[in-house]
Design a protein around this motif. Sequence first.
Motif, PDB file in Angstrom:
ATOM      1  N   UNK A   1     -12.762   0.306  27.230  1.00  0.00           N
ATOM      2  CA  UNK A   1     -13.386  -0.570  26.097  1.00  0.00           C
ATOM      3  C   UNK A   1     -14.751  -0.793  26.454  1.00  0.00           C
ATOM      4  N   UNK A   2     -14.779  -0.975  27.888  1.00  0.00           N
ATOM      5  CA  UNK A   2     -16.453  -1.234  28.442  1.00  0.00           C
ATOM      6  C   UNK A   2     -17.295  -0.083  28.297  1.00  0.00           C
ATOM      7  N   UNK A   3     -16.810   0.990  28.576  1.00  0.00           N
ATOM      8  CA  UNK A   3     -17.273   2.414  28.456  1.00  0.00           C
ATOM      9  C   UNK A   3     -17.706   2.759  27.261  1.00  0.00           C
ATOM     10  N   UNK A   4     -16.902   2.336  26.246  1.00  0.00           N
ATOM     11  CA  UNK A   4     -17.259   2.554  24.689  1.00  0.00           C
ATOM     12  C   UNK A   4     -18.152   1.885  24.409  1.00  0.00           C
ATOM     13  N   UNK A   5     -18.326   0.690  24.631  1.00  0.00           N
ATOM     14  CA  UNK A   5     -19.200  -0.338  23.898  1.00  0.00           C
ATOM     15  C   UNK A   5     -20.739   0.129  24.520  1.00  0.00           C
ATOM     16  N   UNK A   6     -20.640   0.620  25.798  1.00  0.00           N
ATOM     17  CA  UNK A   6     -21.883   1.294  26.496  1.00  0.00           C
ATOM     18  C   UNK A   6     -22.401   2.527  25.758  1.00  0.00           C
ATOM     19  N   UNK A   7     -21.510   3.270  24.818  1.00  0.00           N
ATOM     20  CA  UNK A   7     -21.839   4.324  24.346  1.00  0.00           C
ATOM     21  C   UNK A   7     -21.639   5.760  25.322  1.00  0.00           C
TER      22      UNK A   7
ATOM     23  N   UNK B   1     -22.698   2.167  41.908  1.00  0.00           N
ATOM     24  CA  UNK B   1     -23.498   0.502  40.982  1.00  0.00           C
ATOM     25  C   UNK B   1     -24.890   0.817  41.072  1.00  0.00           C
ATOM     26  N   UNK B   2     -25.448   0.660  42.346  1.00  0.00           N
ATOM     27  CA  UNK B   2     -26.876   0.834  42.569  1.00  0.00           C
ATOM     28  C   UNK B   2     -27.580   2.076  41.684  1.00  0.00           C
ATOM     29  N   UNK B   3     -26.944   3.096  41.850  1.00  0.00           N
ATOM     30  CA  UNK B   3     -27.761   4.364  41.032  1.00  0.00           C
ATOM     31  C   UNK B   3     -27.411   4.485  39.916  1.00  0.00           C
ATOM     32  N   UNK B   4     -26.131   4.059  39.439  1.00  0.00           N
ATOM     33  CA  UNK B   4     -25.679   4.440  37.794  1.00  0.00           C
ATOM     34  C   UNK B   4     -25.212   3.398  37.078  1.00  0.00           C
ATOM     35  N   UNK B   5     -25.057   2.139  37.910  1.00  0.00           N
ATOM     36  CA  UNK B   5     -24.556   1.014  37.069  1.00  0.00           C
ATOM     37  C   UNK B   5     -23.352   1.193  36.418  1.00  0.00           C
ATOM     38  N   UNK B   6     -22.355   1.731  37.377  1.00  0.00           N
ATOM     39  CA  UNK B   6     -20.986   1.948  37.014  1.00  0.00           C
ATOM     40  C   UNK B   6     -19.917   1.243  38.145  1.00  0.00           C
TER      41      UNK B   6
ATOM     42  N   UNK C   1     -22.498   9.915  28.044  1.00  0.00           N
ATOM     43  CA  UNK C   1     -21.559   9.914  28.961  1.00  0.00           C
ATOM     44  C   UNK C   1     -21.633  11.153  29.949  1.00  0.00           C
ATOM     45  N   UNK C   2     -21.749  12.392  29.044  1.00  0.00           N
ATOM     46  CA  UNK C   2     -21.526  13.648  29.856  1.00  0.00           C
ATOM     47  C   UNK C   2     -22.972  13.624  30.810  1.00  0.00           C
ATOM     48  N   UNK C   3     -24.052  13.242  30.330  1.00  0.00           N
ATOM     49  CA  UNK C   3     -25.289  12.996  31.143  1.00  0.00           C
ATOM     50  C   UNK C   3     -25.231  12.223  32.333  1.00  0.00           C
TER      51      UNK C   3
ATOM     52  N   UNK D   1      -4.663   6.427  38.501  1.00  0.00           N
ATOM     53  CA  UNK D   1      -3.771   5.365  39.201  1.00  0.00           C
ATOM     54  C   UNK D   1      -4.084   3.858  39.146  1.00  0.00           C
ATOM     55  N   UNK D   2      -4.190   3.611  37.627  1.00  0.00           N
ATOM     56  CA  UNK D   2      -4.426   2.523  37.185  1.00  0.00           C
ATOM     57  C   UNK D   2      -3.664   2.238  36.051  1.00  0.00           C
ATOM     58  N   UNK D   3      -3.071   0.907  35.847  1.00  0.00           N
ATOM     59  CA  UNK D   3      -2.088   0.674  34.827  1.00  0.00           C
ATOM     60  C   UNK D   3      -2.829   0.660  33.512  1.00  0.00           C
ATOM     61  N   UNK D   4      -2.026   0.865  32.688  1.00  0.00           N
ATOM     62  CA  UNK D   4      -2.551   0.942  31.071  1.00  0.00           C
ATOM     63  C   UNK D   4      -3.693  -0.149  30.534  1.00  0.00           C
ATOM     64  N   UNK D   5      -3.192  -1.285  31.079  1.00  0.00           N
ATOM     65  CA  UNK D   5      -3.983  -2.405  30.462  1.00  0.00           C
ATOM     66  C   UNK D   5      -5.418  -2.433  31.464  1.00  0.00           C
ATOM     67  N   UNK D   6      -5.348  -2.119  32.496  1.00  0.00           N
ATOM     68  CA  UNK D   6      -6.800  -1.948  33.218  1.00  0.00           C
ATOM     69  C   UNK D   6      -7.599  -0.705  32.592  1.00  0.00           C
ATOM     70  N   UNK D   7      -6.894   0.421  32.438  1.00  0.00           N
ATOM     71  CA  UNK D   7      -7.569   1.504  32.015  1.00  0.00           C
ATOM     72  C   UNK D   7      -8.140   1.133  30.401  1.00  0.00           C
ATOM     73  N   UNK D   8      -7.411   0.511  29.537  1.00  0.00           N
ATOM     74  CA  UNK D   8      -7.946   0.131  28.345  1.00  0.00           C
ATOM     75  C   UNK D   8      -9.202  -0.869  28.452  1.00  0.00           C
ATOM     76  N   UNK D   9      -9.260  -1.613  29.582  1.00  0.00           N
ATOM     77  CA  UNK D   9     -10.158  -2.439  29.496  1.00  0.00           C
ATOM     78  C   UNK D   9     -11.695  -1.621  30.184  1.00  0.00           C
ATOM     79  N   UNK D  10     -11.473  -0.765  31.033  1.00  0.00           N
ATOM     80  CA  UNK D  10     -12.467   0.279  31.546  1.00  0.00           C
ATOM     81  C   UNK D  10     -13.062   1.100  30.455  1.00  0.00           C
TER      82      UNK D  10
END
Length: 170
Positions: free
Chosen positions: A94-100, A51-56, A120-122, A83-92
């Motif tokens: 979505x957030x990562x997609x919004x952030x590009x 969270x501190x170094x990469x804001x994730x 994302x690769x960087x 090891x997440x349910x599909x709904x949790x992963x979908x939310x994660x």
Amino acid sequence: MDTPRSASPDTAAQARTETATPGQLPIHGLLSYRLSRVANAMSRSAALRYRREFDVSLGEWRTIALLGADAPLTLNRLARLAALDKAQMSRVVAKLSERGLVLREFGAGRTTQLTLTRKGAALYRGLITAANERDRAFLVCLTEQERDALDSALDKLATLARALERAEER
């Protein structure tokens, strides 16, 4: 110690002794509890650093790391690996997609293939470097023989845990 605030340590110890069944360990001695506590402590410290170094968040880190290691992945496959349910992963996702950071590409039928964007690769390269640093920091307190024994024990425990899980699902 997980005791009520109003109970004194002596009262709590007495209660544990009175409720303990001979030959059985209290929760604090159970392997699964001990492993969970260690894993949670390791995850919490990782979450703070990432969270501190990469804001994730930790879930975002795991998603990025899994996609960085094995893309493209479907949402279902990614959820199982994390090891997440599909709904949790979908939310994660979505957030990562919004952030590009994650790209969704629609495939045959209703499947969606997920990959990391260049951004994302960087981020993945920085995160995986930090994760490897943390891994080395944890392993340095173990001898080579202890590391080998830990690897073997974790493999055996994981195999048995999966078998017990399948048996419970029946």
